[in-house]
Design a protein around this motif. Sequence first.
Motif, mmCIF file in Angstrom:
data_model
loop_
_atom_site.group_PDB
_atom_site.id
_atom_site.type_symbol
_atom_site.label_atom_id
_atom_site.label_comp_id
_atom_site.label_asym_id
_atom_site.label_seq_id
_atom_site.Cartn_x
_atom_site.Cartn_y
_atom_site.Cartn_z
ATOM 1 N N MET A 158 -7.962 -3.876 12.610
ATOM 2 C CA MET A 158 -9.081 -3.319 11.860
ATOM 3 C C MET A 158 -10.332 -4.128 12.117
ATOM 4 O O MET A 158 -10.261 -5.254 12.600
ATOM 5 C CB MET A 158 -8.761 -3.329 10.363
ATOM 6 C CG MET A 158 -8.715 -4.737 9.750
ATOM 7 S SD MET A 158 -8.462 -4.692 7.972
ATOM 8 C CE MET A 158 -8.502 -6.441 7.619
ATOM 9 N N ASN A 159 -11.499 -3.567 11.770
ATOM 10 C CA ASN A 159 -12.743 -4.290 11.840
ATOM 11 C C ASN A 159 -13.325 -4.398 10.446
ATOM 12 O O ASN A 159 -13.251 -3.466 9.650
ATOM 13 C CB ASN A 159 -13.759 -3.587 12.755
ATOM 14 C CG ASN A 159 -13.363 -3.692 14.214
ATOM 15 O OD1 ASN A 159 -12.906 -4.744 14.649
ATOM 16 N ND2 ASN A 159 -13.529 -2.618 14.958
ATOM 17 N N ALA A 160 -13.906 -5.554 10.127
ATOM 18 C CA ALA A 160 -14.456 -5.781 8.810
ATOM 19 C C ALA A 160 -15.826 -5.122 8.711
ATOM 20 O O ALA A 160 -16.801 -5.592 9.280
ATOM 21 C CB ALA A 160 -14.567 -7.274 8.534
ATOM 22 N N THR A 161 -15.902 -3.988 8.002
ATOM 23 C CA THR A 161 -17.172 -3.292 7.808
ATOM 24 C C THR A 161 -17.760 -3.606 6.444
ATOM 25 O O THR A 161 -18.887 -3.260 6.159
ATOM 26 C CB THR A 161 -16.973 -1.778 7.945
ATOM 27 O OG1 THR A 161 -15.969 -1.356 6.996
ATOM 28 C CG2 THR A 161 -16.513 -1.421 9.344
ATOM 29 N N SER A 162 -17.001 -4.252 5.550
ATOM 30 C CA SER A 162 -17.483 -4.684 4.253
ATOM 31 C C SER A 162 -16.814 -6.013 3.935
ATOM 32 O O SER A 162 -15.924 -6.465 4.655
ATOM 33 C CB SER A 162 -17.167 -3.644 3.185
ATOM 34 O OG SER A 162 -15.770 -3.424 3.095
ATOM 35 N N SER A 163 -17.234 -6.631 2.848
ATOM 36 C CA SER A 163 -16.704 -7.940 2.502
ATOM 37 C C SER A 163 -15.202 -7.877 2.248
ATOM 38 O O SER A 163 -14.698 -6.949 1.617
ATOM 39 C CB SER A 163 -17.419 -8.479 1.264
ATOM 40 O OG SER A 163 -18.785 -8.697 1.538
ATOM 41 N N SER A 164 -14.505 -8.880 2.731
ATOM 42 C CA SER A 164 -13.064 -8.956 2.561
ATOM 43 C C SER A 164 -12.716 -9.535 1.194
ATOM 44 O O SER A 164 -13.510 -10.238 0.573
ATOM 45 C CB SER A 164 -12.453 -9.836 3.654
ATOM 46 O OG SER A 164 -12.816 -9.383 4.935
ATOM 47 N N SER A 165 -11.530 -9.256 0.737
ATOM 48 C CA SER A 165 -11.030 -9.858 -0.484
ATOM 49 C C SER A 165 -10.738 -11.340 -0.243
ATOM 50 O O SER A 165 -9.985 -11.677 0.680
ATOM 51 C CB SER A 165 -9.735 -9.155 -0.919
ATOM 52 O OG SER A 165 -8.975 -9.969 -1.773
ATOM 53 N N ASP A 176 -8.299 -13.067 13.871
ATOM 54 C CA ASP A 176 -9.469 -12.523 14.551
ATOM 55 C C ASP A 176 -10.597 -12.381 13.530
ATOM 56 O O ASP A 176 -10.472 -11.655 12.538
ATOM 57 C CB ASP A 176 -9.130 -11.161 15.156
ATOM 58 C CG ASP A 176 -10.227 -10.640 16.073
ATOM 59 O OD1 ASP A 176 -11.390 -11.076 15.929
ATOM 60 O OD2 ASP A 176 -9.923 -9.781 16.933
ATOM 61 N N ALA A 177 -11.695 -13.078 13.759
ATOM 62 C CA ALA A 177 -12.808 -13.049 12.813
ATOM 63 C C ALA A 177 -13.405 -11.653 12.661
ATOM 64 O O ALA A 177 -14.036 -11.364 11.633
ATOM 65 C CB ALA A 177 -13.896 -14.027 13.260
ATOM 66 N N ALA A 196 -16.769 -21.531 17.002
ATOM 67 C CA ALA A 196 -17.777 -20.477 17.143
ATOM 68 C C ALA A 196 -17.663 -19.415 16.054
ATOM 69 O O ALA A 196 -18.490 -18.503 15.975
ATOM 70 C CB ALA A 196 -17.660 -19.816 18.515
ATOM 71 N N THR A 197 -16.659 -19.523 15.202
ATOM 72 C CA THR A 197 -16.447 -18.570 14.115
ATOM 73 C C THR A 197 -17.543 -18.706 13.064
ATOM 74 O O THR A 197 -18.104 -19.795 12.857
ATOM 75 C CB THR A 197 -15.068 -18.819 13.468
ATOM 76 O OG1 THR A 197 -14.070 -18.745 14.481
ATOM 77 C CG2 THR A 197 -14.761 -17.797 12.388
#
Length: 261
Positions: free
Chosen positions: A1-8, A27-28, A150-151
């Motif tokens: 998945m890709n983070a499109t909003s803030s994660s829990s 994976d960041a 680099a994260t």
Amino acid sequence: MNATSSSSPTALGDALAQAWQSDQLLDAADWSLPDEAAAYAAQAVLATRMDWLAPGRPQVWKVGGSSRDGALGSSPLPPLRTREVRGLRNGGDFSDLTLIGAEAEIALRLSEDVTPEMAAALVPGRAEHLIAAMCVAVEWLGSRWKDGLATDHLLRLADAQTHGALALGPWQAWKAGHDWANQPCELLVGDQPPMGGVGGHGLNDPAWVMAGWLKTATSTGSTVPAGSVVTTGSWRVATKIARGTTVVARYAGIGEVTVRC
């Protein structure tokens, strides 16, 4: 998945705990945090899942900052990755771990139990009476992120501020009144030229972190036990260190510690 909003933060803390246990990298692109409060919340979940702050057991923390005017960064650390070093054959070999860098530091040991009420009364730069001992230390850097250093900084903050392990040299008496701003320090990495100079600690005094550390460590209402250790921020840092390399942190007139990754 890709983070499109803030994660829990809870989900991220759980995922980081699994990564610490399995040595698998995250994976960041799958994660995103909105602010430092969320990063610290994830960090707290990680510490709980990994049992880094068991009641009554001496704790290990890292605390540091770039100046006395700014906020201190802090993180509890894994006690099982903290080792007292008396030579490469006695605690100094860290080749069992995946490490990505090293920092020369000074670590401090707490002289007595500190309650939340005691911590609340502390003032930055005026908590030396709580130092039982100090030592030369090397904080190894490590990452649970594929992109390492680099994260995004918030994701690295959640991951115990990119901690790998902590090497502690022989304990000695705290040097009250020492001129830390003019303290020579060297970090030697393999056959590379020494990274040396005078000063280099962002706060010009390792003891400056004591009040901030203890306020943070007691913020949940718990007491910090005597014997707990805090490493107080980088003086010299090296990255991209090959496995098998010997690293020496040396403070003139104080001592040194030799380790290997």
